[in-house]
Design a protein around this motif. Structure first.
Motif, short mmCIF file in Angstrom:
data_model
loop_
_atom_site.label_atom_id
_atom_site.label_comp_id
_atom_site.label_asym_id
_atom_site.label_seq_id
_atom_site.Cartn_x
_atom_site.Cartn_y
_atom_site.Cartn_z
N UNK A 430 0.84 -1.21 0.00
CA UNK A 430 0.00 0.00 0.00
C UNK A 430 0.86 1.25 0.00
N UNK A 431 1.88 1.24 0.86
CA UNK A 431 2.75 2.42 0.98
C UNK A 431 3.46 2.70 -0.34
N UNK A 432 3.83 1.62 -1.05
CA UNK A 432 4.50 1.81 -2.34
C UNK A 432 3.51 2.30 -3.38
N UNK A 433 2.32 1.70 -3.38
CA UNK A 433 1.33 2.08 -4.39
C UNK A 433 0.85 3.51 -4.18
N UNK A 434 0.84 3.94 -2.92
CA UNK A 434 0.42 5.31 -2.64
C UNK A 434 1.55 6.30 -2.91
N UNK A 435 2.72 5.79 -3.20
CA UNK A 435 3.86 6.67 -3.47
C UNK A 435 4.50 7.23 -2.21
N UNK A 436 4.06 6.71 -1.07
CA UNK A 436 4.62 7.17 0.19
C UNK A 436 6.09 6.75 0.28
N UNK A 437 6.34 5.50 -0.05
CA UNK A 437 7.73 5.08 -0.21
C UNK A 437 7.93 4.66 -1.66
N UNK A 466 16.60 9.38 2.44
CA UNK A 466 16.15 10.71 2.02
C UNK A 466 15.20 10.60 0.82
N UNK A 467 15.46 9.60 -0.02
CA UNK A 467 14.63 9.37 -1.20
C UNK A 467 13.44 8.45 -0.93
N UNK A 468 13.06 8.32 0.33
CA UNK A 468 11.88 7.54 0.71
C UNK A 468 11.98 6.07 0.32
N UNK A 469 13.14 5.50 0.53
CA UNK A 469 13.29 4.06 0.26
C UNK A 469 13.38 3.32 1.58
N UNK A 470 12.56 2.32 1.71
CA UNK A 470 12.51 1.50 2.93
C UNK A 470 13.73 0.59 2.94
N UNK A 471 14.44 0.56 4.07
CA UNK A 471 15.73 -0.13 4.10
C UNK A 471 15.73 -1.39 4.96
N UNK A 472 16.26 -2.45 4.37
CA UNK A 472 16.61 -3.64 5.12
C UNK A 472 18.13 -3.63 5.23
N UNK A 617 26.08 5.75 -6.60
CA UNK A 617 25.44 4.44 -6.47
C UNK A 617 24.01 4.61 -5.94
N UNK A 618 23.85 5.52 -5.01
CA UNK A 618 22.51 5.76 -4.45
C UNK A 618 21.60 6.33 -5.54
N UNK A 619 22.15 7.25 -6.33
CA UNK A 619 21.35 7.86 -7.40
C UNK A 619 20.91 6.78 -8.40
N UNK A 620 21.82 5.90 -8.74
CA UNK A 620 21.49 4.81 -9.67
C UNK A 620 20.45 3.86 -9.06
N UNK A 621 20.58 3.62 -7.77
CA UNK A 621 19.63 2.76 -7.06
C UNK A 621 18.23 3.35 -7.13
N UNK A 622 18.14 4.64 -6.86
CA UNK A 622 16.83 5.32 -6.90
C UNK A 622 16.26 5.23 -8.32
N UNK A 623 17.13 5.42 -9.29
CA UNK A 623 16.72 5.37 -10.70
C UNK A 623 16.12 3.99 -11.05
N UNK A 624 16.81 2.95 -10.63
CA UNK A 624 16.33 1.59 -10.93
C UNK A 624 14.98 1.35 -10.27
N UNK A 625 14.87 1.80 -9.02
CA UNK A 625 13.63 1.61 -8.28
C UNK A 625 12.49 2.38 -8.97
N UNK A 626 12.78 3.61 -9.37
CA UNK A 626 11.74 4.42 -10.04
C UNK A 626 11.35 3.81 -11.38
N UNK A 627 12.35 3.30 -12.09
CA UNK A 627 12.06 2.70 -13.39
C UNK A 627 11.17 1.47 -13.23
#
Ligand code: XCC
Ligand code: SF4
Length: 646
Positions: A430-437, A466-472, A617-627
């Protein structure tokens, strides 16, 4: 190599002390290794037969291949997959040892261990297809342990590993079947890979890489069963509150560090220490203080809340405090130099496993049939050492941070279940679909002194949060965050983006814990990464997508060990994008490098990417997740449009 050695203030203090007393640490030795040999660094040095080492020397006639004619791509592929074999052997052998003990418990031969989590035993039994209704617990346990042991010796190649089949989604199994990388038996696949990479056997880099992926799936299987059976024996972790960094070492107590990977002995030391406080007091100490280093530390942290002293690169520095009375080590990631560090002080380095001895250190042959007694004797050795401690030499950095850890899959689902009891995993979807994370990232792996200790780990975490990514997090990466004071609720306030903060606020309100949830959920040791994959598998199922479609990235910002290569490789086969923060030993062959960074995506959906700069690396990670999120949204839109048209 970076000029700054570590971002850890306590470690910096201890490095100064090491310099003062003239002890050369791993940081000095890393410097001494510079500049590196380019051949070795890029993977084009072959030492597989005695004619070697052969290097690739493109400018010399006859120099563009090894003496036997192996091209750069063969050499690079062989070297890489041999790392995987080493890593998979280490993880799975650890699992096998746990399975052996569990079998002895079930058969009634061992009375020092017991089944602690019967519910988990039942769940595992059910998952791997063992009948549970109307049966005695010990009979079920025997079948589960036997099934685990059967993973190792199976040679019938028409069969498939049990744990793999039980836990991987059907869609993944299909991909692996099509590429013929499902192992029948762990020993078989690892032996076969060594055979395949023998001089004059396989020269085809792609075939070698597929052999390597098969071994990597053995690593996953061995890891998964190690985690499951450890939970059955010692309990499945729940959130715990403790502390991290060298300040967790206590000047007035008998300090014992638990270091290595296998919880069989360390868990017993934890149990025994609870009963032996008086013995320590009789020796003039205020009690016994246990601290953890590396993944044994993560095991006893997750289950018992034992504090973290430090992680891989800084293990020698725990000795430099002068207050470490004993370091009990089992297997993997234990620096042989600990013994020379200990010589500057009164510290006893106690090796405990038949395959792990350090010349000159004290070897105590741990015996699973007398585990409780062994643990007690080891504690007594530490108490004896304490009596010889020179308090004038004690210098403990006054640095420690609050840590909230213990996030096994069960613990995470339990928290999510407070919001959605019917379908806990729905909470994060839900949090992902709502764009919260935006998505999920797992920060894992070791320390590597080719960079600044712990910088990449913590910089990645801050940037992703900072980019709203949930971390394990897990392994030494998790410890890096804990040491830096980022594994607590304050770090959420400091580093999380607005969406992630909102998500946490809802979780905290529902969780009903005494402490706020931490910036990253620590899933345990490096053998426990299947917990993270199980989580992602559930997310995929709930989203109605395949694993490679999930907005999820794995990052090993400071990868070091062979196990890290094995872990990264099964993650790629699983469909995950995997960041590695050091130069990979595949770059010496354009072909092999392209296969693991590009072609892999076409076949498995997962791929490696190398980036030594944490921010990039973080920027690329965010990019992959957004894609990945964008693709899911597009497909949904197309489906909706089609439904409307019909
Ligand atoms: Fe070893 Fe597991 Fe790496 Fe740390 S993270 S240096 S493997 S202890 Ni797993
Ligand atoms: Fe050289 Fe071939 Fe031997 Fe490797 S296997 S060391 S390339 S001769």
């Amino acid at each position: 190599m970076s000029e700054q050695r570590t971002i850890d203030v306590a470690a910096t203090q201890m490095l100064d002390k090491a310099k003062e007393i003239g002890f050369l640490t791993t940081f000095d030795r890393a410097k001494a290794q510079e500049p590196r040999c380019t051949f070795g660094n890029t993977g084009i040095c072959c030492r597989i037969c005695l004619q070697g080492p052969c290097r690739i020397l493109p400018k010399k006639p006859g120099g563009n291949k090894g003496i036997c004619g192996a091209a750069d791509y063969t050499i690079v592929a062989r070297n890489t997959v041999r790392y995987i074999a080493g890593g998979a052997a280490a993880h799975s052998d650890h699992g096998r040892e746990i399975a052996q003990v569990l079998l002895h418990v079930a058969e009634g031969h061992n009375h020092d261990y017991k089944i602690t989590d019967t519910d988990k035993l039942m769940r595992v039994a059910k998952n791997i297809g063992i009948k549970t209704e109307g049966r005695e617990v010990m009979d079920i346990c025997k079948d589960v342990a036997s099934a685990a042991l059967a993973e190792f010796g199976r040679v019938d190649e028409t069969q498939e590993l049990t744990w793999l089949k039980a836990y991987a989604p059907e869609e993944r199994l299909d991909v692996w079947r099509k590429t013929a990388i499902i192992p029948a038996g762990i020993n078989l696949s690892l032996a076969k890979l060594l055979h395949q990479t023998h001089v004059g056997t396989d020269a085809d880099p792609v075939n070698i890489i597929f052999g390597g992926l098969k071994a990597a799936l053995c690593d996953y299987d061995g890891q998964h069963l190690a985690t499951d059976l450890s939970d059955i024996l010692f309990g499945t972790g729940v959130p715990v509150v403790t502390e991290a960094n060298l300040g967790a070492i206590k000047a007035d107590k008998v300090n014992i560090a638990l270091h290595g990977h296998n919880p069989l002995l360390s868990q017993m030391v934890v149990n025994a220490a609870k009963e032996m406080q008086e013995e320590a007091k009789a020796a003039g100490a205020a009690g016994i203080n246990l601290v953890g280093i590396c993944c044994t530390g993560n095991e006893v942290l997750t289950r018992e809340g034992v504090a973290i002293a430090t992680n891989f690169a800084t293990q020698e520095l725990a000795v430099m405090t002068g207050a470490m009375d004993a370091m009990v080590v089992d297997v993997q990631c234990i620096m042989p130099s600990l013994r020379s560090a200990a010589e500057c002080f009164h510290t006893k380095i106690i090796t405990t496993m038949p395959i792990m001895k350090i010349p000159g250190s004290y070897h105590f042959a741990f015996d699973e049939d007398h585990a409780v007694e062994s643990a007690k004797e080891i504690i007594r050795l530490a108490i004896e050492a304490y009596k010889t401690r020179d308090q004038a030499q004690v210098n403990i950095p006054n640095i420690k941070n609050k840590v909230v850890a213990g996030f096994t899959l069960e613990a995470i689902l339990n928290i999510f279940g407070k919001i959605n009891p019917e379908n806990p995993i729905r909470v994060i979807v839900d949090a992902m679909e709502a764009g919260e994370i935006k998505g999920i990232a797992a920060l894992i792996g070791c320390n590597n002194l080719k960079g600044t200790h712990d910088y990449n780990h913590t910089a990645m975490a801050k940037e992703l949060a900072k980019n709203d990514i949930f971390l394990l997090a897990g392994g030494c990466s998790a410890q890096a965050h804990a040491l830096a004071g980022m594994m607590n609720g304050d770090a959420v306030k400091e580093y999380a983006g607005e969406g992630l903060k909102k998500f946490y606020a809802r979780l905290n309100a529902a969780a009903g814990l005494t402490e706020e949830l931490p910036l990253m959920f620590h899933t345990g040791s490096c053998v426990d990464y299947s917990r993270q994959q199980d989580f992602v598998n559930l997310v995929a199922k709930e989203m109605g997508v395949s694993v490679p479609e999930v907005p999820f990235v794995v990052s090993a910002p400071e990868a070091m060990s062979e196990k890290a290569v094995a872990i990264g490789s099964w993650n790629v086969a699983y469909g995950n994008a995997v960041h590695v923060g050091v130069i990979a030993p595949t770059v010496g062959s354009q072909l092999v490098n392209d296969v693991v960074t590009k072609v892999a995506e076409d076949v498995f959906g997962g791929f490696f990417f190398w980036e030594t700069d944490a921010l990039k690396a973080a920027a690329r990670t965010v990019e992959i997740i957004e894609e990945r999120s964008w693709k899911i949204a597009m497909r949904k839109k197309a489906r909706d449009a089609q439904a409307a048209a019909e």
